[in-house]
Design a protein around this motif. Structure first.
Motif, PDB file in Angstrom:
ATOM      1  N   ARG A   1       5.018 -10.267   4.114  1.00 29.69           N
ATOM      2  CA  ARG A   1       3.460 -10.160   4.349  1.00 29.69           C
ATOM      3  C   ARG A   1       3.039  -8.710   4.645  1.00 29.69           C
ATOM      4  N   LEU A   2       3.642  -8.109   5.473  1.00 36.46           N
ATOM      5  CA  LEU A   2       3.402  -6.561   5.829  1.00 36.46           C
ATOM      6  C   LEU A   2       3.931  -5.698   4.489  1.00 36.46           C
ATOM      7  N   ALA A   3       5.002  -6.053   3.966  1.00 36.02           N
ATOM      8  CA  ALA A   3       5.351  -5.555   2.932  1.00 36.02           C
ATOM      9  C   ALA A   3       4.309  -5.325   1.849  1.00 36.02           C
ATOM     10  N   ASP A   4       3.609  -6.635   1.619  1.00 38.25           N
ATOM     11  CA  ASP A   4       2.668  -6.736   0.573  1.00 38.25           C
ATOM     12  C   ASP A   4       1.482  -6.001   0.917  1.00 38.25           C
ATOM     13  N   VAL A   5       1.178  -5.807   2.420  1.00 42.17           N
ATOM     14  CA  VAL A   5       0.154  -5.003   2.621  1.00 42.17           C
ATOM     15  C   VAL A   5       0.320  -3.478   2.181  1.00 42.17           C
ATOM     16  N   PHE A   6       1.564  -2.921   2.392  1.00 46.95           N
ATOM     17  CA  PHE A   6       2.238  -1.862   2.068  1.00 46.95           C
ATOM     18  C   PHE A   6       1.864  -1.448   0.371  1.00 46.95           C
ATOM     19  N   ARG A   7       2.295  -2.541  -0.287  1.00 39.58           N
ATOM     20  CA  ARG A   7       2.205  -2.559  -1.805  1.00 39.58           C
ATOM     21  C   ARG A   7       0.623  -2.355  -2.103  1.00 39.58           C
ATOM     22  N   ARG A   8       0.081  -3.263  -1.644  1.00 41.43           N
ATOM     23  CA  ARG A   8      -1.656  -3.280  -1.846  1.00 41.43           C
ATOM     24  C   ARG A   8      -2.324  -1.927  -1.546  1.00 41.43           C
ATOM     25  N   LEU A   9      -2.150  -1.424  -0.422  1.00 42.11           N
ATOM     26  CA  LEU A   9      -2.724  -0.265   0.247  1.00 42.11           C
ATOM     27  C   LEU A   9      -2.229   1.028  -0.354  1.00 42.11           C
ATOM     28  N   GLN A  10      -0.987   1.118  -0.615  1.00 32.17           N
ATOM     29  CA  GLN A  10      -0.184   2.527  -0.991  1.00 32.17           C
ATOM     30  C   GLN A  10      -0.735   3.537  -0.012  1.00 32.17           C
ATOM     31  N   PRO A  11      -0.645   3.523   1.390  1.00 30.34           N
ATOM     32  CA  PRO A  11      -1.298   4.158   2.343  1.00 30.34           C
ATOM     33  C   PRO A  11      -0.678   5.586   2.174  1.00 30.34           C
ATOM     34  N   ALA A  12      -1.628   6.553   2.519  1.00 24.38           N
ATOM     35  CA  ALA A  12      -1.150   8.215   2.532  1.00 24.38           C
ATOM     36  C   ALA A  12      -0.467   8.354   3.870  1.00 24.38           C
ATOM     37  N   PHE A  13      -0.702   7.588   4.780  1.00 23.25           N
ATOM     38  CA  PHE A  13       0.185   7.669   6.186  1.00 23.25           C
ATOM     39  C   PHE A  13      -0.055   6.399   6.674  1.00 23.25           C
TER      40      PHE A  13
ATOM     41  N   LEU B   1       8.878  -3.696  18.586  1.00 24.24           N
ATOM     42  CA  LEU B   1       9.109  -4.554  17.433  1.00 24.24           C
ATOM     43  C   LEU B   1       8.029  -4.380  16.330  1.00 24.24           C
ATOM     44  N   ALA B   2       6.878  -3.916  16.879  1.00 26.66           N
ATOM     45  CA  ALA B   2       5.729  -3.693  15.634  1.00 26.66           C
ATOM     46  C   ALA B   2       6.330  -2.384  14.976  1.00 26.66           C
ATOM     47  N   MET B   3       6.654  -1.383  15.502  1.00 25.81           N
ATOM     48  CA  MET B   3       7.290  -0.184  14.779  1.00 25.81           C
ATOM     49  C   MET B   3       8.554  -0.663  13.822  1.00 25.81           C
ATOM     50  N   ASN B   4       9.343  -1.601  14.397  1.00 23.94           N
ATOM     51  CA  ASN B   4      10.450  -1.693  13.572  1.00 23.94           C
ATOM     52  C   ASN B   4      10.002  -2.439  12.355  1.00 23.94           C
ATOM     53  N   LEU B   5       9.351  -3.373  12.769  1.00 25.73           N
ATOM     54  CA  LEU B   5       8.498  -4.223  11.437  1.00 25.73           C
ATOM     55  C   LEU B   5       7.843  -3.463  10.634  1.00 25.73           C
ATOM     56  N   THR B   6       7.201  -2.395  10.955  1.00 27.26           N
ATOM     57  CA  THR B   6       6.546  -1.559   9.998  1.00 27.26           C
ATOM     58  C   THR B   6       7.552  -0.901   9.275  1.00 27.26           C
ATOM     59  N   GLN B   7       8.403  -0.205   9.897  1.00 28.43           N
ATOM     60  CA  GLN B   7       9.383   0.370   9.161  1.00 28.43           C
ATOM     61  C   GLN B   7      10.424  -0.398   8.235  1.00 28.43           C
ATOM     62  N   GLU B   8      10.566  -1.412   8.462  1.00 29.09           N
ATOM     63  CA  GLU B   8      11.462  -2.252   7.580  1.00 29.09           C
ATOM     64  C   GLU B   8      10.552  -2.585   6.451  1.00 29.09           C
ATOM     65  N   ALA B   9       9.228  -3.188   6.708  1.00 26.42           N
ATOM     66  CA  ALA B   9       8.359  -3.483   5.574  1.00 26.42           C
ATOM     67  C   ALA B   9       8.041  -2.515   4.829  1.00 26.42           C
ATOM     68  N   ARG B  10       8.054  -1.091   5.229  1.00 25.97           N
ATOM     69  CA  ARG B  10       8.029   0.037   4.540  1.00 25.97           C
ATOM     70  C   ARG B  10       9.189   0.199   3.432  1.00 25.97           C
ATOM     71  N   ILE B  11      10.168  -0.026   3.944  1.00 28.42           N
ATOM     72  CA  ILE B  11      11.484   0.097   3.205  1.00 28.42           C
ATOM     73  C   ILE B  11      11.540  -0.942   2.142  1.00 28.42           C
ATOM     74  N   ILE B  12      11.125  -2.270   2.497  1.00 31.54           N
ATOM     75  CA  ILE B  12      10.976  -3.169   1.511  1.00 31.54           C
ATOM     76  C   ILE B  12       9.836  -2.928   0.312  1.00 31.54           C
ATOM     77  N   ALA B  13       9.008  -2.484   0.598  1.00 31.16           N
ATOM     78  CA  ALA B  13       7.878  -2.016  -0.372  1.00 31.16           C
ATOM     79  C   ALA B  13       8.391  -0.962  -1.193  1.00 31.16           C
ATOM     80  N   GLN B  14       9.321  -0.063  -0.866  1.00 32.68           N
ATOM     81  CA  GLN B  14       9.794   0.801  -1.638  1.00 32.68           C
ATOM     82  C   GLN B  14      10.799   0.414  -2.726  1.00 32.68           C
ATOM     83  N   ALA B  15      11.278  -0.903  -2.733  1.00 30.79           N
ATOM     84  CA  ALA B  15      12.195  -1.307  -3.200  1.00 30.79           C
ATOM     85  C   ALA B  15      12.228  -1.956  -4.572  1.00 30.79           C
TER      86      ALA B  15
END
Length: 244
Positions: free
Chosen positions: A101-113, A129-143
């Motif tokens: 779900r968070l990876a999908d937010v990354f994809r949808r927003l395409q955030p500048a930071f 946990l929040a930062m680790n989830l953020t980091q992992e979602a970012r990586i998935i959204a790049q795949a």
């Protein structure tokens, strides 16, 4: 040529964290035309709502409703949108559905930071946990192989905002953001957090202290009248054509 609005993503473990730690950045970038979006993973209903529980005759759902209203009011003041994952608090746990779900937010927003918590926090395990989830979602959204056909994420810079106990969290700022021009908005958002009134003055002092440090780092002869600032720690190297 149509200008594409820049976006920013803030991942907040609890419903008030984004206010104390990144309210200035949110208000500043919103004022400069960014579409800033906040994800609150939890309402902070168990561990961060002591004042509400002490009132008596409280249920978890009632506490969550109050916390949600506070966060919505604060986000409106800051000029941001917000959504709530509501994945629990003390303990917070994230499953694959939350991650995707968070990876999908990354994809949808395409955030500048991206802004989230410190990588370590012995006082509150929900924060890393929040930062680790953020980091992992970012990586998935790049795949490329995740939901093929969608636009993949680039490599937005990620910053951890200031934890409550920076030394114990091994957090060291390498960026100071001047938030003087939007301090009134940040403090108005802080005041929305009635359930944690004891932190209002504390985070005012933090902003003043970081303002002194920011002023020092632009030079004492600078004409910039920095009074309030926020500190951030970057997770990745900065890529630039100029060092100045």
């Amino acid at each position: 040529m149509i200008d594409v609005q820049k976006t920013a993503l803030i991942v907040s473990a609890h419903s008030a964290d984004f206010v104390w730690r990144a309210g200035g950045a949110i208000a500043l970038h919103a004022a400069h035309g960014y579409a800033v979006h906040i994800v609150c993973l939890s309402m902070g209903e168990r561990g961060e709502s002591a004042k509400l529980w002490r009132k008596g005759d409280m249920t978890e759902e009632r506490v969550k409703a109050v916390r949600r209203d506070e966060a919505l009011a604060a986000a409106e003041v800051l000029g941001a949108s917000v959504e709530f994952f509501d994945i629990g608090d003390y303990p917070m746990r994230a499953d694959n559905d939350t991650l995707f779900r968070l990876a999908d937010v990354f994809r949808r927003l395409q955030p500048a930071f991206v802004l989230s918590h410190s990588l370590k926090d012995p006082y509150n395990y929900d924060h890393p946990l929040a930062m680790n989830l953020t980091q992992e979602a970012r990586i998935i959204a790049q795949a490329e192989g995740y939901n093929p056909g969608e636009k993949i994420l680039g490599a937005p810079p990620v910053y951890s905002f200031e934890p409550h106990q920076p030394e114990q969290c091994e957090w060291r700022p390498d960026v100071f953001l001047d938030i003087t021009e939007v301090w009134d908005k940040k403090y108005a958002a802080i005041q929305c957090m009635a359930g944690q009134e004891h932190l209002w003055e504390y985070y005012t002092r933090v902003a003043l202290q970081r303002g002194v440090q920011a002023k020092r780092n632009v030079g004492i002869t600078s004409s910039r009248n920095i009074v309030y600032a926020e500190g951030y720690q970057s997770l990745f190297p900065r890529v630039t054509e100029h060092l100045a």
